[in-house]
Design an enzyme around this catalytic site. Structure first.
Site: not given
Ligand code: G3P
Length: 217
Positions: A87
């Site tokens: 990633k």
């Molecule tokens: O892994 C990336 C993403 O899904 C992060 O989500 O909830 O931290 O905005 P969030």
């Protein structure tokens, strides 16, 4: 549509796996830190454990931000298991790293995608997945779902192989709307996946069936 779980928590990963609907896992440095994973060895071991639980693509994010460091780190991550997806953040050096890994046949997930232009660049560089962050756009009053639609149109126009991995999911409605638009993958917290199960008419209907079943002996 593939279902990934967006966590580094092993219990939640096992629960989703046991449900029988899990196709993969995504993590990020914040999710790893939340589980108290510290140091290179612990990080590599944690990814190895996740790969042993789930037979699907497992995104492991690089912690560095220069081309040379991302290549070194990504190669170490990719060596853990064939299902590891490296990633990489959507920055200039990240685009170069995507191309490098694409040429080597190593899967990549380009993260922190907030515009259609970023998704297009990542696809041109040969990313396996792009991760547009729906919830974080919604958080600043920008329609995250609109971004998924834009990327879908662009990728379909040119038949890019790159898959749209909708991330930063906040609710079951995000998952449903992604499915309607045609996102290839949704990565979601366990709670949003489990909330798809819920309907009051299912609960009351089942209670009635259970009560009537008793009458039948
Ligand atoms: O892994 C990336 C993403 O899904 C992060 O989500 O909830 O931290 O905005 P969030």
């Amino acid at each position: 549509m593939k279902f990934f779980i967006d966590t580094a928590n092993l219990e939640q990963i096992k629960e989703a796996q046991d449900l029988g609907i899990l196709d993969g896992v995504t993590t990020n440095p914040s999710l790893m830190a939340k589980e108290g994973i510290n140091g290179k060895e612990a990080i590599l071991n944690h990814y190895k454990t996740i790969c042993e639980i789930v037979d699907g693509d497992i995104s492991a994010e690089v912690l560095s931000t220069t081309y040379e460091e991302m290549i070194k780190e990504g190669e170490e991550l990719a060596a853990i298991h064939p299902n590891i997806v490296v990633k990489i953040p959507m920055i200039k050096d990240g685009v170069k790293a995507l191309k490098y890994f694409s040429n080597k046949g190593i899967k990549t997930n380009c993260t922190l995608i907030f515009s259609a232009g970023q998704a297009l660049l990542a696809a041109k560089a040969g990313a396996t997945y792009v991760s547009p962050f729906l919830g974080r756009l919604d958080d600043i009053s920008v329609d995250g779902m609109n971004l998924i639609e834009e990327i879908r149109i662009i990728f379909d126009n040119y038949m890019f192989d790159t898959e749209i991995l909708a991330a930063s999911i906040r609710s079951p409605m995000h998952i449903i709307n992604c499915a309607k638009i045609g996102a290839d993958v949704v990565t979601s917290p366990l709670a949003s996946i489990l909330n798809l199960l819920k309907h009051p008419l299912t609960d009351s209907g089942l209670a009635q069936f259970v009560a009537d079943a008793k009458k039948m002996g």
